[in-house]
Design a protein around this motif. Structure first.
Motif, PDB file in Angstrom:
ATOM      1  N   GLU A 190       0.843  -1.191   0.000  1.00 45.77           N
ATOM      2  CA  GLU A 190       0.000   0.000   0.000  1.00 45.77           C
ATOM      3  C   GLU A 190       0.881   1.244   0.000  1.00 45.77           C
ATOM      4  N   ALA A 191       0.330   2.296  -0.562  1.00 44.74           N
ATOM      5  CA  ALA A 191       1.016   3.586  -0.555  1.00 44.74           C
ATOM      6  C   ALA A 191       0.246   4.532   0.357  1.00 44.74           C
ATOM      7  N   THR A 192       0.893   4.990   1.414  1.00 46.68           N
ATOM      8  CA  THR A 192       0.267   5.963   2.295  1.00 46.68           C
ATOM      9  C   THR A 192       0.840   7.345   1.993  1.00 46.68           C
ATOM     10  N   ALA A 193       0.121   8.376   2.430  1.00 49.14           N
ATOM     11  CA  ALA A 193       0.613   9.741   2.228  1.00 49.14           C
ATOM     12  C   ALA A 193       1.967   9.922   2.900  1.00 49.14           C
ATOM     13  N   GLY A 194       2.123   9.346   4.089  1.00 43.49           N
ATOM     14  CA  GLY A 194       3.397   9.447   4.795  1.00 43.49           C
ATOM     15  C   GLY A 194       4.523   8.772   4.045  1.00 43.49           C
ATOM     16  N   ASP A 195       4.254   7.605   3.463  1.00 42.19           N
ATOM     17  CA  ASP A 195       5.275   6.897   2.683  1.00 42.19           C
ATOM     18  C   ASP A 195       5.755   7.744   1.505  1.00 42.19           C
ATOM     19  N   VAL A 196       4.805   8.330   0.788  1.00 41.96           N
ATOM     20  CA  VAL A 196       5.157   9.094  -0.409  1.00 41.96           C
ATOM     21  C   VAL A 196       5.909  10.371  -0.029  1.00 41.96           C
ATOM     22  N   LEU A 197       5.515  11.012   1.060  1.00 41.54           N
ATOM     23  CA  LEU A 197       6.247  12.195   1.513  1.00 41.54           C
ATOM     24  C   LEU A 197       7.654  11.825   1.971  1.00 41.54           C
ATOM     25  N   ALA A 198       7.784  10.685   2.650  1.00 38.05           N
ATOM     26  CA  ALA A 198       9.117  10.217   3.051  1.00 38.05           C
ATOM     27  C   ALA A 198       9.982   9.952   1.818  1.00 38.05           C
ATOM     28  N   LEU A 199       9.375   9.386   0.792  1.00 36.04           N
ATOM     29  CA  LEU A 199      10.088   9.151  -0.463  1.00 36.04           C
ATOM     30  C   LEU A 199      10.554  10.480  -1.063  1.00 36.04           C
ATOM     31  N   ARG A 200       9.688  11.490  -1.066  1.00 36.54           N
ATOM     32  CA  ARG A 200      10.065  12.794  -1.626  1.00 36.54           C
ATOM     33  C   ARG A 200      11.217  13.424  -0.856  1.00 36.54           C
ATOM     34  N   ARG A 201      11.218  13.247   0.462  1.00 33.12           N
ATOM     35  CA  ARG A 201      12.332  13.770   1.257  1.00 33.12           C
ATOM     36  C   ARG A 201      13.636  13.072   0.860  1.00 33.12           C
ATOM     37  N   THR A 202      13.580  11.768   0.647  1.00 29.57           N
ATOM     38  CA  THR A 202      14.763  11.012   0.233  1.00 29.57           C
ATOM     39  C   THR A 202      15.206  11.431  -1.167  1.00 29.57           C
ATOM     40  N   GLU A 203      14.232  11.630  -2.054  1.00 27.67           N
ATOM     41  CA  GLU A 203      14.558  12.088  -3.404  1.00 27.67           C
ATOM     42  C   GLU A 203      15.239  13.452  -3.366  1.00 27.67           C
ATOM     43  N   GLU A 204      14.769  14.321  -2.470  1.00 32.35           N
ATOM     44  CA  GLU A 204      15.380  15.638  -2.343  1.00 32.35           C
ATOM     45  C   GLU A 204      16.858  15.524  -1.979  1.00 32.35           C
ATOM     46  N   VAL A 205      17.173  14.649  -1.025  1.00 33.11           N
ATOM     47  CA  VAL A 205      18.558  14.474  -0.585  1.00 33.11           C
ATOM     48  C   VAL A 205      19.419  13.910  -1.713  1.00 33.11           C
ATOM     49  N   LEU A 206      18.916  12.901  -2.397  1.00 30.43           N
ATOM     50  CA  LEU A 206      19.678  12.307  -3.499  1.00 30.43           C
ATOM     51  C   LEU A 206      19.844  13.295  -4.644  1.00 30.43           C
ATOM     52  N   GLY A 207      18.776  14.062  -4.910  1.00 29.65           N
ATOM     53  CA  GLY A 207      18.844  15.034  -5.993  1.00 29.65           C
ATOM     54  C   GLY A 207      19.885  16.106  -5.744  1.00 29.65           C
ATOM     55  N   ARG A 208      19.968  16.591  -4.499  1.00 31.51           N
ATOM     56  CA  ARG A 208      20.965  17.604  -4.166  1.00 31.51           C
ATOM     57  C   ARG A 208      22.390  17.071  -4.309  1.00 31.51           C
ATOM     58  N   ALA A 209      22.531  15.774  -4.049  1.00 33.22           N
ATOM     59  CA  ALA A 209      23.853  15.159  -4.157  1.00 33.22           C
ATOM     60  C   ALA A 209      24.184  14.749  -5.588  1.00 33.22           C
ATOM     61  N   GLY A 210      23.219  14.904  -6.497  1.00 31.99           N
ATOM     62  CA  GLY A 210      23.453  14.531  -7.882  1.00 31.99           C
ATOM     63  C   GLY A 210      23.503  13.039  -8.120  1.00 31.99           C
ATOM     64  N   LEU A 211      22.856  12.251  -7.250  1.00 33.09           N
ATOM     65  CA  LEU A 211      22.868  10.796  -7.383  1.00 33.09           C
ATOM     66  C   LEU A 211      21.646  10.323  -8.164  1.00 33.09           C
ATOM     67  N   PRO A 212      21.832   9.599  -9.258  1.00 30.65           N
ATOM     68  CA  PRO A 212      20.691   9.105 -10.044  1.00 30.65           C
ATOM     69  C   PRO A 212      19.985   7.953  -9.322  1.00 30.65           C
ATOM     70  N   TYR A 213      18.704   7.809  -9.582  1.00 26.55           N
ATOM     71  CA  TYR A 213      17.939   6.744  -8.923  1.00 26.55           C
ATOM     72  C   TYR A 213      16.675   6.466  -9.731  1.00 26.55           C
ATOM     73  N   ASP A 214      16.079   5.321  -9.481  1.00 30.85           N
ATOM     74  CA  ASP A 214      14.753   4.968  -9.996  1.00 30.85           C
ATOM     75  C   ASP A 214      13.871   4.629  -8.807  1.00 30.85           C
ATOM     76  N   VAL A 215      12.582   4.880  -8.943  1.00 32.58           N
ATOM     77  CA  VAL A 215      11.608   4.531  -7.911  1.00 32.58           C
ATOM     78  C   VAL A 215      10.734   3.398  -8.436  1.00 32.58           C
ATOM     79  N   VAL A 216      10.581   2.367  -7.623  1.00 31.89           N
ATOM     80  CA  VAL A 216       9.744   1.234  -7.997  1.00 31.89           C
ATOM     81  C   VAL A 216       8.375   1.411  -7.348  1.00 31.89           C
ATOM     82  N   TRP A 217       7.307   1.389  -8.177  1.00 35.51           N
ATOM     83  CA  TRP A 217       5.945   1.602  -7.684  1.00 35.51           C
ATOM     84  C   TRP A 217       5.102   0.340  -7.828  1.00 35.51           C
ATOM     85  N   SER A 218       4.094   0.245  -6.983  1.00 30.32           N
ATOM     86  CA  SER A 218       3.089  -0.795  -7.150  1.00 30.32           C
ATOM     87  C   SER A 218       2.340  -0.555  -8.451  1.00 30.32           C
ATOM     88  N   ALA A 219       2.141  -1.630  -9.227  1.00 26.70           N
ATOM     89  CA  ALA A 219       1.421  -1.496 -10.498  1.00 26.70           C
ATOM     90  C   ALA A 219      -0.014  -1.057 -10.265  1.00 26.70           C
TER      91      ALA A 219
END
Length: 292
Positions: free
Chosen positions: A11-40
């Motif tokens: 399941e995807a909760t609002a908290g999970d997705v916001l936590a993901l965005r916070r992590t993406e922000e950190v990786l993005g600032r560091a210039g680290l590439p990544y992919d996100v795997v989502w439930s179909a």
């Protein structure tokens, strides 16, 4: 990056997705590439677990949620060549293979250590969508063959489901014992006053929304028009859609009006109600009683 939002039956909760965005922000600032795997089921058309090629990655991140169970343990096996890190997670049992399979666990809470603020708290802020109260009825059998209530409810629900808005299902029926329903008119009015828009096919959904100074997108669920149409005319409120004319384009056009010019129009009507500028039947009551 993975999380409970990555599993097909997760399941995807609002908290999970916001936590993901916070992590993406950190990786993005560091210039680290990544992919996100989502439930179909949650994000069709995105990268799903069955399409991931583990050998294409050097690291596996698991974001948010509790670390337990076979599905996380399976991730360790599938991505066994990767450096595996969990961040912003809860550790219930430190001996669980779901926990011990990670090279690093950056927990938000675990036995023996002080808790850390959840990742969702510092997620980057985005513009907030409008809050829409939805008041629909499936009853009113008195209209017989003229009823279009199911058609209207399905059409409104389909349109709202594709619109970026925070939807709040409301009911005008009062109940002193069911906590999910208002016990007094004031309890309902308190909610209505905090909305940006009301979408309704009920007469009192229209009237109470306008009484609160909130624009209302009204749909008359009776073929040919009935009390909702009559009340909109009495109030001089234009945002009305007939059942026979219900479509997403018309709903969207009136919604845009409600969220722009309609705000001022609704507040003006609220003030008119309070100033007795619009007549009702109450003033005629005494005359009727005296003449009876």
């Amino acid at each position: 990056m993975t999380g409970w939002f990555s599993f097909r039956d997760g399941e995807a909760t609002a908290g999970d997705v916001l936590a993901l965005r916070r992590t993406e922000e950190v990786l993005g600032r560091a210039g680290l590439p990544y992919d996100v795997v989502w439930s179909a089921g949650f994000r069709p058309g995105h990268l799903h677990m069955e399409h991931v090629r583990p050998r294409a990655y050097s690291h596996l991140l698991f974001v948010c949620g509790p670390l337990h169970g076979e599905r996380i343990a399976e991730l360790h096996w599938r991505f066994r060549h990767c450096v595996r890190i969990a961040v912003g997670v809860s550790v219930i049992d430190g001996r669980d293979p779901a926990v011990t399979g990670f090279h690093r666990v950056l927990a938000r809470d675990t036995a023996g250590d002080p808790p850390v603020v959840d990742l969702a708290a510092r997620a980057p802020a985005r513009p907030l969508p409008p809050v829409v109260g939805v008041i629909l009825t499936h009853g009113q059998g008195e209209y017989g063959a003229l009823r279009r209530h199911e058609w209207v409810a399905e059409g409104v629900a389909r349109w709202l489901g594709g619109r970026d808005c925070a939807r709040v299902e409301l009911e005008t029926r009062l109940d002193a014992h069911d906590w999910r329903l208002p016990g007094t008119p004031e309890q309902l009015e308190s909610v209505l006053a905090r909305l940006d828009l009301v979408v309704t096919d009920r007469l009192h959904g229209l009237v109470l929304g306008l009484r609160a100074g909130v624009p209302v997108l009204a749909v008359d669920p009776v073929a040919g028009g009935a009390k909702v149409t009559a009340q909109a005319r009495a109030c001089g409120w234009p945002a009305l859609v007939a059942a026979e004319e219900l479509d997403a384009e018309r709903l969207e056009r009136w919604a845009r009006w409600c969220l722009s010019e309609g705000r001022t129009a609704a507040r003006r009507l609220r003030d008119d109600f309070g100033a007795d500028a619009l007549p009702d039947n109450a003033d005629e009551l005494l005359t009727a009683l005296e003449g009876a």
